[in-house]
Design an enzyme around this catalytic site. Structure first.
Site, PDB file in Angstrom:
ATOM      1  N   GLY A  51       0.582  -1.356  -0.036  1.00 21.21           N
ATOM      2  CA  GLY A  51       0.195  -0.033   0.065  1.00 21.21           C
ATOM      3  C   GLY A  51       0.880   1.262  -0.126  1.00 21.21           C
ATOM      4  O   GLY A  51       0.187   2.336   0.220  1.00 21.21           O
ATOM      5  N   ASN A  62       7.153  13.623   2.188  1.00 22.57           N
ATOM      6  CA  ASN A  62       7.899  12.859   3.141  1.00 22.57           C
ATOM      7  C   ASN A  62       8.423  13.388   4.376  1.00 22.57           C
ATOM      8  O   ASN A  62       8.270  12.679   5.599  1.00 22.57           O
ATOM      9  CB  ASN A  62       9.138  12.003   2.419  1.00 22.57           C
ATOM     10  CG  ASN A  62       8.850  11.277   0.982  1.00 22.57           C
ATOM     11  OD1 ASN A  62       8.424  11.996   0.125  1.00 22.57           O
ATOM     12  ND2 ASN A  62       8.692   9.940   0.963  1.00 22.57           N
ATOM     13  N   ASP A  63       9.190  14.067   4.431  1.00 23.04           N
ATOM     14  CA  ASP A  63       9.705  15.006   5.708  1.00 23.04           C
ATOM     15  C   ASP A  63       8.559  15.358   6.588  1.00 23.04           C
ATOM     16  O   ASP A  63       8.825  15.374   7.813  1.00 23.04           O
ATOM     17  CB  ASP A  63      10.579  16.023   5.269  1.00 23.04           C
ATOM     18  CG  ASP A  63      11.840  15.738   4.481  1.00 23.04           C
ATOM     19  OD1 ASP A  63      12.126  14.394   4.639  1.00 23.04           O
ATOM     20  OD2 ASP A  63      12.384  16.575   3.699  1.00 23.04           O
ATOM     21  N   ASN A 102       4.680   0.993   5.727  1.00 24.92           N
ATOM     22  CA  ASN A 102       4.613  -0.539   6.297  1.00 24.92           C
ATOM     23  C   ASN A 102       3.894  -0.498   7.679  1.00 24.92           C
ATOM     24  O   ASN A 102       3.283  -1.466   8.301  1.00 24.92           O
ATOM     25  CB  ASN A 102       6.044  -0.886   6.552  1.00 24.92           C
ATOM     26  CG  ASN A 102       6.706  -1.268   5.140  1.00 24.92           C
ATOM     27  OD1 ASN A 102       6.204  -1.152   4.011  1.00 24.92           O
ATOM     28  ND2 ASN A 102       8.037  -1.633   5.295  1.00 24.92           N
ATOM     29  N   THR A 135     -37.649 -30.085   9.854  1.00 26.63           N
ATOM     30  CA  THR A 135     -36.164 -30.674   9.949  1.00 26.63           C
ATOM     31  C   THR A 135     -35.891 -31.641   8.660  1.00 26.63           C
ATOM     32  O   THR A 135     -36.781 -32.208   8.254  1.00 26.63           O
ATOM     33  CB  THR A 135     -35.928 -31.318  11.165  1.00 26.63           C
ATOM     34  OG1 THR A 135     -36.694 -32.412  11.233  1.00 26.63           O
ATOM     35  CG2 THR A 135     -35.962 -30.628  12.636  1.00 26.63           C
ATOM     36  N   HIS A 136     -34.746 -31.226   8.072  1.00 26.09           N
ATOM     37  CA  HIS A 136     -34.457 -32.035   7.029  1.00 26.09           C
ATOM     38  C   HIS A 136     -35.336 -31.480   5.749  1.00 26.09           C
ATOM     39  O   HIS A 136     -35.482 -32.322   4.747  1.00 26.09           O
ATOM     40  CB  HIS A 136     -34.352 -33.432   7.071  1.00 26.09           C
ATOM     41  CG  HIS A 136     -33.415 -34.026   7.838  1.00 26.09           C
ATOM     42  ND1 HIS A 136     -32.107 -34.216   7.651  1.00 26.09           N
ATOM     43  CD2 HIS A 136     -33.547 -34.078   9.368  1.00 26.09           C
ATOM     44  CE1 HIS A 136     -31.459 -34.706   8.804  1.00 26.09           C
ATOM     45  NE2 HIS A 136     -32.419 -34.411  10.023  1.00 26.09           N
ATOM     46  N   SER A 169     -41.703 -10.724 -12.690  1.00 28.67           N
ATOM     47  CA  SER A 169     -41.513 -11.598 -14.045  1.00 28.67           C
ATOM     48  C   SER A 169     -41.979 -10.549 -15.292  1.00 28.67           C
ATOM     49  O   SER A 169     -42.914  -9.596 -15.024  1.00 28.67           O
ATOM     50  CB  SER A 169     -42.651 -12.765 -14.079  1.00 28.67           C
ATOM     51  OG  SER A 169     -42.445 -13.432 -15.249  1.00 28.67           O
ATOM     52  N   LYS A 188     -46.947 -11.964 -11.063  1.00 26.78           N
ATOM     53  CA  LYS A 188     -46.088 -12.855 -10.238  1.00 26.78           C
ATOM     54  C   LYS A 188     -45.079 -11.672  -9.607  1.00 26.78           C
ATOM     55  O   LYS A 188     -44.491 -10.648  -9.911  1.00 26.78           O
ATOM     56  CB  LYS A 188     -44.954 -13.597 -11.177  1.00 26.78           C
ATOM     57  CG  LYS A 188     -44.212 -14.549 -10.397  1.00 26.78           C
ATOM     58  CD  LYS A 188     -43.346 -15.376 -11.394  1.00 26.78           C
ATOM     59  CE  LYS A 188     -42.904 -16.612 -10.643  1.00 26.78           C
ATOM     60  NZ  LYS A 188     -41.675 -16.342  -9.740  1.00 26.78           N
ATOM     61  N   VAL A 189     -44.785 -12.013  -8.054  1.00 28.82           N
ATOM     62  CA  VAL A 189     -44.255 -11.137  -7.121  1.00 28.82           C
ATOM     63  C   VAL A 189     -43.296 -12.089  -6.408  1.00 28.82           C
ATOM     64  O   VAL A 189     -43.510 -13.258  -6.006  1.00 28.82           O
ATOM     65  CB  VAL A 189     -44.975 -10.909  -5.886  1.00 28.82           C
ATOM     66  CG1 VAL A 189     -44.204  -9.689  -5.137  1.00 28.82           C
ATOM     67  CG2 VAL A 189     -45.976  -9.554  -6.692  1.00 28.82           C
ATOM     68  N   ASN A 190     -41.912 -11.822  -6.356  1.00 25.60           N
ATOM     69  CA  ASN A 190     -40.876 -12.721  -5.951  1.00 25.60           C
ATOM     70  C   ASN A 190     -40.211 -12.116  -4.673  1.00 25.60           C
ATOM     71  O   ASN A 190     -40.349 -11.019  -4.292  1.00 25.60           O
ATOM     72  CB  ASN A 190     -39.735 -12.738  -7.005  1.00 25.60           C
ATOM     73  CG  ASN A 190     -40.024 -13.407  -8.263  1.00 25.60           C
ATOM     74  OD1 ASN A 190     -41.025 -14.448  -8.325  1.00 25.60           O
ATOM     75  ND2 ASN A 190     -39.643 -13.231  -9.391  1.00 25.60           N
ATOM     76  N   GLU A 197     -33.351 -12.747  -1.987  1.00 26.15           N
ATOM     77  CA  GLU A 197     -32.407 -13.032  -2.910  1.00 26.15           C
ATOM     78  C   GLU A 197     -31.104 -12.029  -2.946  1.00 26.15           C
ATOM     79  O   GLU A 197     -30.071 -12.601  -2.940  1.00 26.15           O
ATOM     80  CB  GLU A 197     -32.973 -13.048  -4.196  1.00 26.15           C
ATOM     81  CG  GLU A 197     -34.075 -14.011  -4.327  1.00 26.15           C
ATOM     82  CD  GLU A 197     -34.889 -14.008  -5.340  1.00 26.15           C
ATOM     83  OE1 GLU A 197     -34.779 -12.831  -6.631  1.00 26.15           O
ATOM     84  OE2 GLU A 197     -35.957 -14.755  -5.916  1.00 26.15           O
TER      85      GLU A 197
END
Length: 473
Positions: free
Chosen positions: A102, A129-130, A139, A185-186, A316, A322-324, A329
């Protein structure tokens, strides 16, 4: 375009006349044409450089007043305030894909602050710099900027976003108490659960993620500044590291301290890895919550349909009406990105060699992207989805009483194996559990009605009851 001539240790360079950067920034600008204008060094890093350069000037003024004079401090501070405010962002053009230390972004900050400071002072007062880089090295400044920006991102963005969604879930818990639904579950039918209990699981996940993020903050609040080039502190006055950490704390209002071991601070990025792990945990939980919500809201007729969520936009271009679940998402996509970023952060952190890590820009880029995406994603999900979650009581009641796993309530009365036979007969003959149990001769119709109460199958753990009583007090 008009240019002016700047110089560095390698010679002269043409620089756009209307920009505050100088030779070293321009060389990087020309040599690293990778993601220009797209993957710019994060503005959070630019902001952090403004803070640390001002803090360094304050510390130098205290320890080296003969070199960092009142006049120089005022000029640097004025320029740094503008960097911190973001008003000089156009003068920080460098990309992430540059030197791994960096260095060029550090020099970008030094040059901009020096040239703007000289303009403020009305004299050629500051050298990049100075003066601006006094008692510092790229660093130790870049890892310091990483930590400052990470703390600000977590404390000021991610944690408040979590708190907002937690508050929404708490409200939803209260509003949906007593509503019993089928557990799953599952992805298969399971025993009943209150909808408020399901929501409490979401809330508690976020609260635990918050705790883990908070636990990472003390490590991020240790600063490498004062280690200079290799951790020895060469060219920094005694006590500079402590004073500059105090100054950063003063400027940010957060409790930063100097790193105890600068050799570690320059080369190891373990604090960033640890903190990003907590961000990954948050992403994983948000993935789970968003998936739960869109599964529960699936339909509206051919899915689970147990909750309704806000309808924000058409879903869509070909299917009218259609509503998503679009907010769910976006959450899941953000979660995928954050989990991917975790791999990049971990790999970057593993590449420290001897006294320096040279993968810091990509490490910072991914961490800050994860924090920003999560914070914004959670707030969007809360505002445009979570606040409008509402139980479809009729569908929950139907699904609950249609679940074969209610047979579990019969275990104490007819035993596990007979209960399994009852469930299988009900499924294969497409009849109710009561009809199956009676036909198999395990219980009379009257006894079945006495022992079979689905709404009473919801059991609250002693720990949860204790927590609820404590809350009520």
């Amino acid at each position: 375009m008009e240019y002016r001539i700047e110089h560095d240790s390698m010679g002269e360079v043409k620089v756009p006349a209307d920009k505050y950067w100088a030779a070293q920034t321009e060389r990087s600008h020309e040599n690293f044409l990778i993601g220009v204008g797209i993957e710019t060094m994060p503005r959070e890093i630019t902001h952090a450089f403004g803070i640390l350069k001002k803090a360094a000037a304050m510390a130098n003024h205290k320890l080296r007043p003969e070199k960092m004079t009142d006049e120089k401090l005022a000029a640097i501070s004025g320029a740094c305030d503008e960097v911190i405010s973001g008003s000089l962002n156009e003068h920080f053009p460098l990309v992430v894909w540059q030197t791994g230390s960096g260095t060029q972004s550090n020099m970008n900050a030094n040059e901009v602050i020096a040239n703007r400071g000289n303009e403020i002072a009305g004299a050629k007062l500051l050298h990049p710099n100075d003066d601006v880089n006094m008692s510092q090295s790229s660093n130790d400044t870049f890892p310091t900027a990483m930590h400052i920006s990470a703390v600000l991102a977590v404390e000021d963005k991610v944690l408040p976003a979590i708190d907002t969604l937690v508050a929404t879930f708490r409200r939803l818990e209260e509003e949906h108490k007593g509503i019993v639904k089928s557990g799953r579950t599952h992805l298969q039918d399971a025993t009943p659960i209150e909808f408020s209990q399901e929501i409490s699981g979401w809330r508690s996940s976020l609260e635990r993620d918050r705790e883990m993020l908070v636990s990472a903050l003390p490590y991020l609040k240790t600063l490498a500044l004062g280690g200079t080039a290799v951790g020895t502190g060469l060219n920094a006055p005694k006590g500079f590291d402590v004073e500059v950490a105090k100054a950063v704390s003063e400027l940010t209002g957060k409790d930063f301290v100097t790193a105890e071991n600068k050799f570690h601070a320059l080369t190891s990025k373990d604090e960033i890895v640890f903190a990003h792990g907590a961000l990954k945990a948050l992403a994983a939980d948000m993935m789970k919550i968003a998936n739960d919500v869109r599964w529960l809201a699936s339909g509206p007729r051919d899915g689970l349909g147990e909750i309704t969520i806000p309808e924000n936009e058409p879903g869509s271009s070909i299917m009218p009406g259609k509503v998503n679940p679009t907010q769910c998402e976006q959450v899941t996509m953000v979660a995928v990105q954050v989990i991917g970023n975790d791999v990049a952060v971990g790999m970057a952190a593993s590449q420290g060699n001897f006294e320096l890590n040279v993968f810091m820009p990509v490490c910072a880029y991914n961490f800050l992207q994860s924090a920003r995406l999560l914070a914004e994603s959670i707030l969007s999900f809360n505002k445009n989805c979570a606040v409008g979650i509402c139980a479809n009581r009729e569908k929950m009641h139907h699904n609950l009483h249609n679940s074969l796993m209610l047979v579990t309530a019969l275990n104490p009365y007819i035993g596990y194996e007979n209960a399994a036979k009852t469930a299988k007969k009900a499924f294969h003959d497409n009849i109710s559990l009561k009809e199956a149990c009676v036909e198999l001769g395990f219980l009379t119709a009257e006894r079945f009605d006495e022992v079979f109460h689905p709404e009473q199958m919801v059991v609250t753990s002693p720990a949860a009851l204790s927590a609820q009583k404590q809350k009520e007090r």
